[in-house]
Design a protein around this motif. Structure first.
Motif, PDB file in Angstrom:
ATOM      1  N   ASN A  68       0.856  -1.182   0.000  1.00  0.00           N
ATOM      2  CA  ASN A  68       0.000   0.000   0.000  1.00  0.00           C
ATOM      3  C   ASN A  68       0.892   1.232   0.000  1.00  0.00           C
ATOM      4  O   ASN A  68       2.093   1.145   0.182  1.00  0.00           O
ATOM      5  CB  ASN A  68      -0.983   0.006   1.184  1.00  0.00           C
ATOM      6  CG  ASN A  68      -0.297   0.040   2.522  1.00  0.00           C
ATOM      7  OD1 ASN A  68       0.519   0.918   2.788  1.00  0.00           O
ATOM      8  ND2 ASN A  68      -0.592  -0.930   3.373  1.00  0.00           N
ATOM      9  N   ARG A  69       0.277   2.361  -0.192  1.00  0.00           N
ATOM     10  CA  ARG A  69       1.054   3.598  -0.312  1.00  0.00           C
ATOM     11  C   ARG A  69       1.673   4.048   1.006  1.00  0.00           C
ATOM     12  O   ARG A  69       2.472   4.973   1.024  1.00  0.00           O
ATOM     13  CB  ARG A  69       0.197   4.711  -0.898  1.00  0.00           C
ATOM     14  CG  ARG A  69      -0.897   5.166   0.023  1.00  0.00           C
ATOM     15  CD  ARG A  69      -1.651   6.373  -0.450  1.00  0.00           C
ATOM     16  NE  ARG A  69      -2.249   6.166  -1.751  1.00  0.00           N
ATOM     17  CZ  ARG A  69      -2.483   7.121  -2.621  1.00  0.00           C
ATOM     18  NH1 ARG A  69      -2.208   8.344  -2.332  1.00  0.00           N
ATOM     19  NH2 ARG A  69      -3.043   6.856  -3.767  1.00  0.00           N
ATOM     20  N   LEU A  70       1.343   3.403   2.107  1.00  0.00           N
ATOM     21  CA  LEU A  70       1.874   3.809   3.405  1.00  0.00           C
ATOM     22  C   LEU A  70       3.166   3.077   3.763  1.00  0.00           C
ATOM     23  O   LEU A  70       3.852   3.474   4.690  1.00  0.00           O
ATOM     24  CB  LEU A  70       0.826   3.577   4.493  1.00  0.00           C
ATOM     25  CG  LEU A  70      -0.511   4.287   4.292  1.00  0.00           C
ATOM     26  CD1 LEU A  70      -1.494   3.891   5.381  1.00  0.00           C
ATOM     27  CD2 LEU A  70      -0.325   5.784   4.245  1.00  0.00           C
ATOM     28  N   ASN A  71       3.489   2.006   3.068  1.00  0.00           N
ATOM     29  CA  ASN A  71       4.644   1.183   3.424  1.00  0.00           C
ATOM     30  C   ASN A  71       5.875   1.441   2.562  1.00  0.00           C
ATOM     31  O   ASN A  71       6.639   0.541   2.288  1.00  0.00           O
ATOM     32  CB  ASN A  71       4.276  -0.300   3.336  1.00  0.00           C
ATOM     33  CG  ASN A  71       3.395  -0.717   4.474  1.00  0.00           C
ATOM     34  OD1 ASN A  71       3.291  -0.034   5.473  1.00  0.00           O
ATOM     35  ND2 ASN A  71       2.732  -1.847   4.336  1.00  0.00           N
ATOM     36  N   TYR A  72       6.053   2.658   2.103  1.00  0.00           N
ATOM     37  CA  TYR A  72       7.274   2.991   1.399  1.00  0.00           C
ATOM     38  C   TYR A  72       7.588   4.463   1.627  1.00  0.00           C
ATOM     39  O   TYR A  72       6.758   5.233   2.047  1.00  0.00           O
ATOM     40  CB  TYR A  72       7.178   2.664  -0.092  1.00  0.00           C
ATOM     41  CG  TYR A  72       6.444   3.684  -0.935  1.00  0.00           C
ATOM     42  CD1 TYR A  72       7.143   4.604  -1.701  1.00  0.00           C
ATOM     43  CD2 TYR A  72       5.062   3.733  -0.959  1.00  0.00           C
ATOM     44  CE1 TYR A  72       6.478   5.543  -2.475  1.00  0.00           C
ATOM     45  CE2 TYR A  72       4.388   4.669  -1.732  1.00  0.00           C
ATOM     46  CZ  TYR A  72       5.098   5.564  -2.481  1.00  0.00           C
ATOM     47  OH  TYR A  72       4.440   6.490  -3.239  1.00  0.00           O
ATOM     48  N   ARG A  73       8.803   4.801   1.345  1.00  0.00           N
ATOM     49  CA  ARG A  73       9.245   6.182   1.516  1.00  0.00           C
ATOM     50  C   ARG A  73       9.739   6.699   0.177  1.00  0.00           C
ATOM     51  O   ARG A  73      10.477   6.026  -0.517  1.00  0.00           O
ATOM     52  CB  ARG A  73      10.374   6.240   2.531  1.00  0.00           C
ATOM     53  CG  ARG A  73      10.864   7.644   2.808  1.00  0.00           C
ATOM     54  CD  ARG A  73      11.965   7.618   3.816  1.00  0.00           C
ATOM     55  NE  ARG A  73      11.496   6.848   4.967  1.00  0.00           N
ATOM     56  CZ  ARG A  73      11.897   7.038   6.199  1.00  0.00           C
ATOM     57  NH1 ARG A  73      12.797   7.938   6.454  1.00  0.00           N
ATOM     58  NH2 ARG A  73      11.430   6.310   7.178  1.00  0.00           N
ATOM     59  N   LYS A  74       9.320   7.897  -0.170  1.00  0.00           N
ATOM     60  CA  LYS A  74       9.746   8.515  -1.421  1.00  0.00           C
ATOM     61  C   LYS A  74      10.420   9.826  -1.085  1.00  0.00           C
ATOM     62  O   LYS A  74       9.878  10.640  -0.351  1.00  0.00           O
ATOM     63  CB  LYS A  74       8.541   8.759  -2.331  1.00  0.00           C
ATOM     64  CG  LYS A  74       8.893   9.507  -3.604  1.00  0.00           C
ATOM     65  CD  LYS A  74       7.745   9.572  -4.594  1.00  0.00           C
ATOM     66  CE  LYS A  74       6.605  10.400  -4.109  1.00  0.00           C
ATOM     67  NZ  LYS A  74       5.534  10.559  -5.112  1.00  0.00           N
TER      68      LYS A  74
END
Length: 88
Positions: A68-74
């Motif tokens: 999901n979009r919460l489990n990565y860092r950009k």
């Protein structure tokens, strides 16, 4: 539902068609890069459209799937393009 980052390297004569297809399903964040949430059904439809638009002997499209979009860092260096939702 999955969160995907899509990158591509497409022949110049097919780039605009591939970009149009991806804009229907994802947010365009940078040249040759899209991202967004998508269902399995919509992803299958998107891939089917893309397969018809590319030359599989010359072109490549990469799909990076995240839980999901919460489990990565950009991290962005320079100007970050404004993410806009898909408007149909």
């Amino acid at each position: 539902m999955a969160y995907l980052i899509i990158t591509y390297d497409i022949g110049e004569d097919r780039v605009s068609k591939v970009r149009r297809i991806l804009k229907k399903y994802f947010m365009w964040v940078q040249n040759s890069v899209f991202e967004g949430d998508i269902t399995e059904g919509k992803l299958a439809k998107c891939k089917s459209e893309l397969q018809k638009a590319i030359n599989e002997d010359e072109d490549s499209i990469y799909f990076y799937s995240l839980e999901n979009r919460l489990n990565y860092r950009k991290t962005v260096m320079g100007v970050e393009k404004e993410l806009t939702g898909n408007i149909l």
